[in-house]
Design an enzyme around this catalytic site. Structure first.
Site, PDB file in Angstrom:
ATOM      1  N   ASP A  45      51.003 -35.402  34.306  1.00 37.41           N
ATOM      2  CA  ASP A  45      49.842 -34.702  34.838  1.00 37.41           C
ATOM      3  C   ASP A  45      50.370 -33.534  35.690  1.00 37.41           C
ATOM      4  O   ASP A  45      51.561 -33.453  36.005  1.00 37.41           O
ATOM      5  CB  ASP A  45      48.919 -35.635  35.625  1.00 37.41           C
ATOM      6  CG  ASP A  45      47.504 -35.047  35.713  1.00 37.41           C
ATOM      7  OD1 ASP A  45      47.318 -33.862  35.384  1.00 37.41           O
ATOM      8  OD2 ASP A  45      46.572 -35.761  36.125  1.00 37.41           O
TER       9      ASP A  45
HETATM   10  C1  BGC Z   1      44.152 -33.254  35.994  1.00 42.80           C
HETATM   11  C2  BGC Z   1      44.246 -33.398  34.495  1.00 42.80           C
HETATM   12  C3  BGC Z   1      44.187 -32.043  33.852  1.00 42.80           C
HETATM   13  C4  BGC Z   1      45.317 -31.209  34.388  1.00 42.80           C
HETATM   14  C5  BGC Z   1      45.423 -29.838  33.763  1.00 42.80           C
HETATM   15  C6  BGC Z   1      45.147 -32.253  36.526  1.00 42.80           C
HETATM   16  O1  BGC Z   1      44.910 -31.961  37.862  1.00 42.80           O
HETATM   17  O2  BGC Z   1      44.330 -34.510  36.607  1.00 42.80           O
HETATM   18  O3  BGC Z   1      43.242 -34.245  34.029  1.00 42.80           O
HETATM   19  O4  BGC Z   1      44.247 -32.162  32.466  1.00 42.80           O
HETATM   20  O5  BGC Z   1      45.140 -31.057  35.781  1.00 42.80           O
HETATM   21  O6  BGC Z   1      44.386 -29.025  34.146  1.00 42.80           O
END
Ligand code: BGC
Length: 754
Positions: free
Chosen positions: A293
């Site tokens: 993530d």
């Molecule tokens: C979120 C993800 C997301 C990623 C990219 C993160 O902060 O938890 O779900 O896909 O950012 O934007």
């Protein structure tokens, strides 16, 4: 396969404007695995690590080249082939510019993946996932995801970070809006439908994009619903509640998995070998790749697990996190870690193989610009078919929570309707919080929808919901004090026959980082509701929110309540057609609504406990000041039709396929759709079973006065469960079978399984 010397090929490639790898790898008679291995054998260690590195869209691609700081570093890395994927780059022109840099300027010209959070539509927005889940309509959900893929692919995106299949039981958590709710069985089916929609039947098609199931694992169990908080779950919950939707996604051939910010048993998910190596890539034989993530690599330092960024890279890579999103840990430190023997080159090769395989499957080596067709972008964005599908999904997602004396639907001839509430005139909140690809203020508001249908309405705001305009990255400032416009709304309500009040949450009160400690109507809205109620009791409350709310007062006093969530681009039209009966609501909630915050987490598939009932006044599992029951249970939702269940039959003559039948009569004068739900409960087992678990459902159209029979089956797949060792087992015993219109309104029977 015979290769010509690189430099000749490179010159050729650049002359013809195609990538080096494209020349070698566009032959169709060679298997993808062979192509991957061949390419891998030509790559330097830096180039391999580059494939494991994902950067956020980092500069105005069409603007000047960055000269300093992070942007400069990223740009240099891009030109050296040290970037495998990017995210948040918008528009065909920008995507093409970046792809051209890697294709023409890097040694091997390996195309980039372009990721984006395409969560509930890209430009045309569909209802937030929690809302569309309430439709229980897998075909419509698949279609919505497919349209999202068409629009996303038309702007150059080939990878979405969806679906989020985190099961959650805590409405305080802001991200409940992004998932399917509290049930692993339904969540698995919905996740699989979304993956089918995004990935299509052929990845080589330019309207298919790869999906990414997230967040692996346990993120939905953040303690006290506070986003990014500690997760502490027992083994049985992990195996039976949290993991099944991820397993279903892998079985649906999802191409990527995102790990998560949280710890599981004290180990951050990003460096969790048990999750990523033993379960995902081991037991489940997942063949795609794992992406971290956002920055979850460096967050391991704050968790107190990694000493520094280099240590984070070592831990994450060894634990099976194949691609690093935006924490720089791999690109800065992996090479040294390999040189020092701390990360085996085999770990790198395995990760890169996984990433390259997907790029081949997507056909990017055949045509790195397959998603860069400006004509498609122009034609397909906001296409009429997409808008129509969004309206259809929105209508299917509306839940009728209460309808005393059939106040709804309103007659088309109804005069003197007051509409009150700031959200009625809001074109932004209904879009929900995950809509970074779309355009602000593009939803049809409730007022517009009512006008479109020709309703005889007069509007008074009553009170602002927020004090300051707000955006995706700002905290929402709620109006807690200003009641200066109450008087005008009260005056209007007094002289109206019926009042539609549109209340709820601002669009940015749910979503990532948007947890709430209260579950009431924010700001002065509850006071406004009560003030209007004093002068006119004929109220239809339309709720617009991203999570279940504890609206106990409203449930006691307000005759009609419609849960409209945040329904996306077509919000107002869907709501208007429902209020006036052109759409007969059929959706059922997939998360329990609590009576008060103190009940949370509250969910239908709980254990019985050793003290479930009031054997004495005090000493049983209960609250002294609140019921144990939710306000609205899982699976609950009304319709303008009335359905009556009878004649439950259980045929266990074939123990491998137990047949359950039930008759459902539509006793009303209106045709409608019912979602019949099948629950089971194994009375005694080696691990205590929940009081009920959803194991089947059927959404069925029933004409006025008509009776239909629903047939559902139970096989070992539904009857078994995971032991605390993670083994799937089926045990002999007595099973209660419950079929009905919600988790609390069922007909029951039982059978014995040998
Ligand atoms: C979120 C993800 C997301 C990623 C990219 C993160 O902060 O938890 O779900 O896909 O950012 O934007």
């Amino acid at each position: 396969m015979k290769f010509q010397p690189y430099n000749r090929l490179r010159v050729l490639a650049v002359c013809f404007g195609i990538c080096f790898s494209q020349i070698i790898f566009s032959q169709t008679n060679i298997s993808i695995d062979t192509k991957v291995n061949t390419l891998l054998s030509k790559m330097t260690l830096e180039e391999k690590i580059g494939q494991m590195n994902q950067y956020n869209g980092f500069w105005e691609v069409t603007g000047p080249t960055p000269k300093e700081g992070n942007a400069k570093e990223k740009y240099d890395h891009l030109k050296k082939g040290m970037v495998g994927a990017v995210l948040n780059v918008k528009g065909v022109e920008n995507v093409r510019k970046l792809q051209e840099i890697v294709v023409n300027e890097t040694r091997l010209g390996i195309p980039l993946l372009f990721g984006f959070d395409v969560i509930h539509g890209h430009k045309t927005l569909f209802p937030i996932p929690l809302a569309s889940a309430c439709s229980w309509d897998l075909d419509a959900i698949e279609k919505s995801a497919h349209i999202a893929a068409i629009e996303a692919s038309a702007v150059g995106i080939n990878w979405t970070f969806a679906p989020m299949v985190d099961i959650t039981r805590d409405a305080r958590w802001g991200r409940v809006m992004e998932g399917a709710g509290e049930d692993p069985y339904l969540g698995s089916k919905i996740g699989a439908a979304q993956i089918r929609g995004f990935q299509g039947t052929d990845l080589a098609s330019n309207s298919s994009i790869i999906a990414c199931v997230k967040h692996f694992a346990g993120y939905g169990f953040a303690e006290s619903g506070r986003d990014y908080n500690t997760v502490d779950v027992g083994t049985s919950t992990l195996y039976n509640i949290i993991l099944p939707p991820f397993k279903a996604a892998v079985e649906s051939d999802v191409k990527t998995v995102m790990n998560s910010f949280n710890v599981l048993n004290g180990i951050p998910a990003t460096s969790n070998k048990f999750l990523q190596r033993d379960i995902l890539k081991g037991k489940w034989d997942f063949r795609g790749f794992v992406v971290s993530d956002w920055g979850s690599g460096y967050e391991m330092i704050d968790h107190g697990y990694a000493k520094d960024l280099k240590h984070a890279a070592e831990l994450a890579a060894n634990a099976g996190s194949d691609m690093d999103m935006e924490s720089y840990s791999y690109v800065r430190h992996l090479k040294q870690l390999v040189d020092e023997g701390k990360v085996d080159i085999k770990v790198i090769d395995e990760a890169v193989r996984r990433i390259l395989r997907i790029k081949f499957e997507l056909g990017l080596f055949d045509n790195p610009y397959k998603y860069c067709d400006a004509k498609r972008e122009k034609e397909l964005i906001y296409h009429a078919d997409n808008i129509a599908a969004s309206l259809d999904m929105a209508k299917k997602s509306i839940v009728l929570l209460k309808n005393e004396n059939n106040l709804l639907p309103l007659a088309k001839t109804q005069k003197n309707i007051a509409v009150i509430g700031a959200l009625a005139n809001d074109k932004n909140s209904p879009l929900g919080s995950w809509r970074i690809g779309s355009d602000d203020n593009t939803a049809i508001s409730v007022l517009e929808g009512l006008k479109n249908i020709g309703a005889n309405i007069t509007y008074a705001k009553g009170a602002d919901l927020i004090t300051t305009p707000t955006s995706f990255s700002e905290e929402v400032k709620i109006n807690e004090t200003d009641k200066s416009e109450f008087a005008a709304a009260i005056k209007l309500a007094k002289k109206s026959n019926v009042v539609i009040m549109v209340l709820g949450e601002h669009g940015f009160q749910s979503g990532e980082g948007r947890s709430r400690s209260k579950l009431d109507l924010p700001g002065v809205q509850q006071q406004l509701l009560e003030a209007i109620y004093k002068v006119n009791k004929n109220i239809i409350l339309v709720l617009m929110n991203g999570r279940p709310l504890a609206i106990t007062w409203a449930n006691e006093h307000i005759p009609a309540i419609v849960e409209a969530w945040q329904l996306g681009s077509q919000t107002g039209n869907a709501i208007a057609s429902t209020l006036f009966g052109d759409n007969n609501p059929s959706a059922k909630i997939t998360m329990s609504f609590p009576r008060s915050v103190g009940q949370v987490p509250i969910y239908y598939n709980h254990y019985n406990t050793g003290r479930p009932g009031p054997k004495s006044e005090v000493f049983w599992s209960h609250y002294g000041d609140e019921s144990n029951k939710p306000l609205y249970p899982f699976g609950y939702g009304l319709s303008y039709s009335k359905f009556e269940y009878s004649n439950l039959k259980i045929d266990d003559s074939n123990p491998k396929k137990i047949k359950i039948t039930v008759a459902i009569k539509n006793t009303s004068a209106v045709a409608g759709e019912e979602i019949a739900q099948l629950y089971i409960h194994q009375k005694t087992a080696s691990v205590v079973r929940p009081v009920k678990e959803l194991k089947g459902f059927s959404k069925i159209k029933i004409g006025a006065g008509e009776t239909k029979e629903v047939v559902l089956y139970l096989t070992d797949k539904e009857l078994g469960f995971y032991s605390n060792n993670g083994d799937f087992i089926v045990e002999a015993g007595t099973f209660d079978v419950m079929v009905g219109t919600s988790s609390e309104d069922v007909l029951s029977g039982s059978f014995y399984k040998n």
